[in-house]
Write a protein that holds these residues in place. Structure first.
Motif, PDB file in Angstrom:
ATOM      1  N   TRP A 122      -1.549  -7.742  -2.999  1.00  0.00           N
ATOM      2  CA  TRP A 122      -1.256  -6.430  -2.435  1.00  0.00           C
ATOM      3  C   TRP A 122      -1.247  -6.565  -0.919  1.00  0.00           C
ATOM      4  N   VAL A 123      -0.346  -5.832  -0.275  1.00  0.00           N
ATOM      5  CA  VAL A 123      -0.341  -5.758   1.189  1.00  0.00           C
ATOM      6  C   VAL A 123      -0.359  -4.294   1.599  1.00  0.00           C
ATOM      7  N   SER A 124      -0.966  -4.036   2.757  1.00  0.00           N
ATOM      8  CA  SER A 124      -0.928  -2.677   3.305  1.00  0.00           C
ATOM      9  C   SER A 124       0.276  -2.570   4.229  1.00  0.00           C
ATOM     10  N   LEU A 125       0.892  -1.409   4.179  1.00  0.00           N
ATOM     11  CA  LEU A 125       2.053  -1.128   5.017  1.00  0.00           C
ATOM     12  C   LEU A 125       1.787   0.108   5.853  1.00  0.00           C
ATOM     13  N   SER A 126       2.538   0.249   6.929  1.00  0.00           N
ATOM     14  CA  SER A 126       2.490   1.486   7.716  1.00  0.00           C
ATOM     15  C   SER A 126       3.075   2.615   6.862  1.00  0.00           C
ATOM     16  N   GLU A 127       2.824   3.839   7.272  1.00  0.00           N
ATOM     17  CA  GLU A 127       3.367   4.993   6.547  1.00  0.00           C
ATOM     18  C   GLU A 127       4.884   4.922   6.471  1.00  0.00           C
ATOM     19  N   GLN A 128       5.521   4.606   7.583  1.00  0.00           N
ATOM     20  CA  GLN A 128       6.991   4.552   7.640  1.00  0.00           C
ATOM     21  C   GLN A 128       7.539   3.475   6.699  1.00  0.00           C
ATOM     22  N   SER A 129       6.954   2.283   6.738  1.00  0.00           N
ATOM     23  CA  SER A 129       7.411   1.195   5.858  1.00  0.00           C
ATOM     24  C   SER A 129       7.170   1.537   4.395  1.00  0.00           C
ATOM     25  N   PHE A 130       5.993   2.089   4.094  1.00  0.00           N
ATOM     26  CA  PHE A 130       5.643   2.461   2.727  1.00  0.00           C
ATOM     27  C   PHE A 130       6.646   3.486   2.188  1.00  0.00           C
ATOM     28  N   GLU A 131       6.942   4.517   2.991  1.00  0.00           N
ATOM     29  CA  GLU A 131       7.881   5.561   2.559  1.00  0.00           C
ATOM     30  C   GLU A 131       9.277   4.985   2.344  1.00  0.00           C
ATOM     31  N   ASN A 132       9.700   4.073   3.219  1.00  0.00           N
ATOM     32  CA  ASN A 132      11.013   3.444   3.079  1.00  0.00           C
ATOM     33  C   ASN A 132      11.061   2.611   1.798  1.00  0.00           C
ATOM     34  N   TYR A 133      10.011   1.850   1.532  1.00  0.00           N
ATOM     35  CA  TYR A 133       9.958   1.036   0.316  1.00  0.00           C
ATOM     36  C   TYR A 133       9.970   1.932  -0.929  1.00  0.00           C
ATOM     37  N   LEU A 134       9.172   2.995  -0.902  1.00  0.00           N
ATOM     38  CA  LEU A 134       9.093   3.931  -2.020  1.00  0.00           C
ATOM     39  C   LEU A 134      10.453   4.589  -2.282  1.00  0.00           C
ATOM     40  N   GLU A 135      11.117   5.037  -1.215  1.00  0.00           N
ATOM     41  CA  GLU A 135      12.438   5.681  -1.345  1.00  0.00           C
ATOM     42  C   GLU A 135      13.471   4.733  -1.942  1.00  0.00           C
ATOM     43  N   ASN A 136      13.349   3.454  -1.647  1.00  0.00           N
ATOM     44  CA  ASN A 136      14.346   2.476  -2.089  1.00  0.00           C
ATOM     45  C   ASN A 136      13.874   1.633  -3.268  1.00  0.00           C
ATOM     46  N   PHE A 137      12.777   2.026  -3.890  1.00  0.00           N
ATOM     47  CA  PHE A 137      12.160   1.218  -4.946  1.00  0.00           C
ATOM     48  C   PHE A 137      13.130   0.915  -6.088  1.00  0.00           C
ATOM     49  N   ASP A 138      13.975   1.876  -6.460  1.00  0.00           N
ATOM     50  CA  ASP A 138      14.911   1.667  -7.567  1.00  0.00           C
ATOM     51  C   ASP A 138      16.295   1.221  -7.103  1.00  0.00           C
ATOM     52  N   ASN A 139      16.454   0.958  -5.820  1.00  0.00           N
ATOM     53  CA  ASN A 139      17.738   0.514  -5.275  1.00  0.00           C
ATOM     54  C   ASN A 139      17.808  -1.010  -5.378  1.00  0.00           C
TER      55      ASN A 139
ATOM     56  N   ASN B 109      19.939  -3.059  -4.454  1.00  0.00           N
ATOM     57  CA  ASN B 109      20.566  -3.750  -3.325  1.00  0.00           C
ATOM     58  C   ASN B 109      19.787  -3.616  -2.024  1.00  0.00           C
ATOM     59  N   HIS B 110      18.610  -3.026  -2.098  1.00  0.00           N
ATOM     60  CA  HIS B 110      17.815  -2.805  -0.883  1.00  0.00           C
ATOM     61  C   HIS B 110      17.172  -4.112  -0.429  1.00  0.00           C
ATOM     62  N   GLU B 111      17.580  -4.581   0.740  1.00  0.00           N
ATOM     63  CA  GLU B 111      16.994  -5.790   1.313  1.00  0.00           C
ATOM     64  C   GLU B 111      16.539  -5.471   2.728  1.00  0.00           C
ATOM     65  N   THR B 112      15.268  -5.699   2.989  1.00  0.00           N
ATOM     66  CA  THR B 112      14.735  -5.454   4.322  1.00  0.00           C
ATOM     67  C   THR B 112      13.438  -6.234   4.472  1.00  0.00           C
ATOM     68  N   GLN B 113      12.840  -6.116   5.641  1.00  0.00           N
ATOM     69  CA  GLN B 113      11.548  -6.750   5.904  1.00  0.00           C
ATOM     70  C   GLN B 113      10.607  -5.714   6.501  1.00  0.00           C
ATOM     71  N   TYR B 114       9.330  -5.867   6.169  1.00  0.00           N
ATOM     72  CA  TYR B 114       8.291  -5.004   6.728  1.00  0.00           C
ATOM     73  C   TYR B 114       7.165  -5.892   7.249  1.00  0.00           C
ATOM     74  N   PHE B 115       6.396  -5.350   8.161  1.00  0.00           N
ATOM     75  CA  PHE B 115       5.142  -5.989   8.562  1.00  0.00           C
ATOM     76  C   PHE B 115       4.072  -5.465   7.615  1.00  0.00           C
ATOM     77  N   GLY B 116       3.218  -6.359   7.121  1.00  0.00           N
ATOM     78  CA  GLY B 116       2.131  -5.935   6.245  1.00  0.00           C
ATOM     79  C   GLY B 116       0.894  -6.790   6.452  1.00  0.00           C
ATOM     80  N   TRP B 117      -0.235  -6.282   5.989  1.00  0.00           N
ATOM     81  CA  TRP B 117      -1.503  -7.026   6.053  1.00  0.00           C
ATOM     82  C   TRP B 117      -1.907  -7.424   4.638  1.00  0.00           C
ATOM     83  N   LEU B 118      -2.214  -8.689   4.444  1.00  0.00           N
ATOM     84  CA  LEU B 118      -2.708  -9.155   3.150  1.00  0.00           C
ATOM     85  C   LEU B 118      -3.963  -8.363   2.801  1.00  0.00           C
TER      86      LEU B 118
END
Length: 169
Positions: free
Chosen positions: A80-97, A99-108
Motif C-alpha cells: 500500500w502507498v499513501s497518496l495526496s488528496e489530488q492524486s488519490f481522487e485522480n486515481y479513484l476517478e480513473n480506476f475503471d479506465n 487506458n489511464h496511464e500516469t504517475q503519482y508520488f507516493g509513500w510506501l
C-alpha cells in the motif's frame, strides 16, 4: 508452500512459482484499534481512507517487483502507498479506465520485517493499461537498505526466506 509449476521462459526448466508477499492493509490501518477501524476508516481491496481529527490519510494498493539475481523469477509484493488528496481522487476517478496511464508520488505504507523503518520510503506510482494494479518504484536516491536491495537485487535464498516468514505469520 502452495506453488504452481511452470516451464520457465528464460531457462526452459520447470519451476514452482512463488506466492506474492501481500499486505491486506497499510500499516496505519493495522495500527488502529478495532473501534477506530469502525469509526474513522474505510477499506476495501484497493483503497483505504483514514479520517483522523486533524488529517485524512489516503492509500491505494500497488505492486512492487523485487529482482532476484540468481533465479529466473522475481519476488512480487502487494504493498500500500499513501497518496495526496489530488492524486488519490485522480486515481479513484480513473480506476475503471483501462487506458489511464500516469504517475503519482507516493509513500510506501507497509513495513517489511527484514528492514528497520524510521521513515517511510518515497516512491513513484505508475498506473498501467488494462486496469492492473499500479507498480511502485522506490526513489533510488533515498538512503535505505530496502531501496539498495530493490536496485541491486536479492538472492533466491533471501527471497525464499521472506516468503516463508510471511507464510508463517
Amino acid at each position: 508452500m502452495d506453488e504452481i509449476k511452470f516451464i520457465c521462459e528464460c531457462c526452459g526448466k520447470e519451476h514452482e512459482s512463488w506466492p506474492a508477499i501481500t499486505y491486506n492493509s497499510p500499516s496505519s490501518y493495522s495500527n488502529l484499534s478495532d473501534q477506530e477501524k469502525e469509526e474513522i476508516a474505510v477499506i476495501d481491496s484497493d483503497f483505504c481512507v483514514i479520517k483522523h481529527s486533524d488529517q485524512v490519510d489516503r492509500f491505494i494498493r500497488c505492486v512492487l517487483i523485487q529482482k532476484v539475481n540468481d533465479h529466473c523469477e522475481d519476488l512480487e509484493y502487494g504493498f500500500w502507498v499513501s497518496l495526496s488528496e489530488q492524486s488519490f481522487e485522480n486515481y479513484l476517478e480513473n480506476f475503471d479506465n483501462e487506458n489511464h496511464e500516469t504517475q503519482y508520488f507516493g509513500w510506501l505504507s507497509n513495513y517489511i520485517p527484514q528492514y528497520q523503518f524510521t521513515n517511510s520510503i518515497p516512491t513513484t506510482v505508475v498506473t498501467k493499461n488494462g486496469n492492473e494494479r499500479p507498480e511502485i518504484f522506490p526513489h533510488q536516491d533515498f538512503d535505505h537498505p530496502f531501496v539498495k536491495d530493490y536496485y541491486n537485487g536479492i538472492t533466491k535464498e533471501e527471497a525464499e526466506k521472506r516468503i516463508k516468514k510471511i507464510l508463517k505469520n
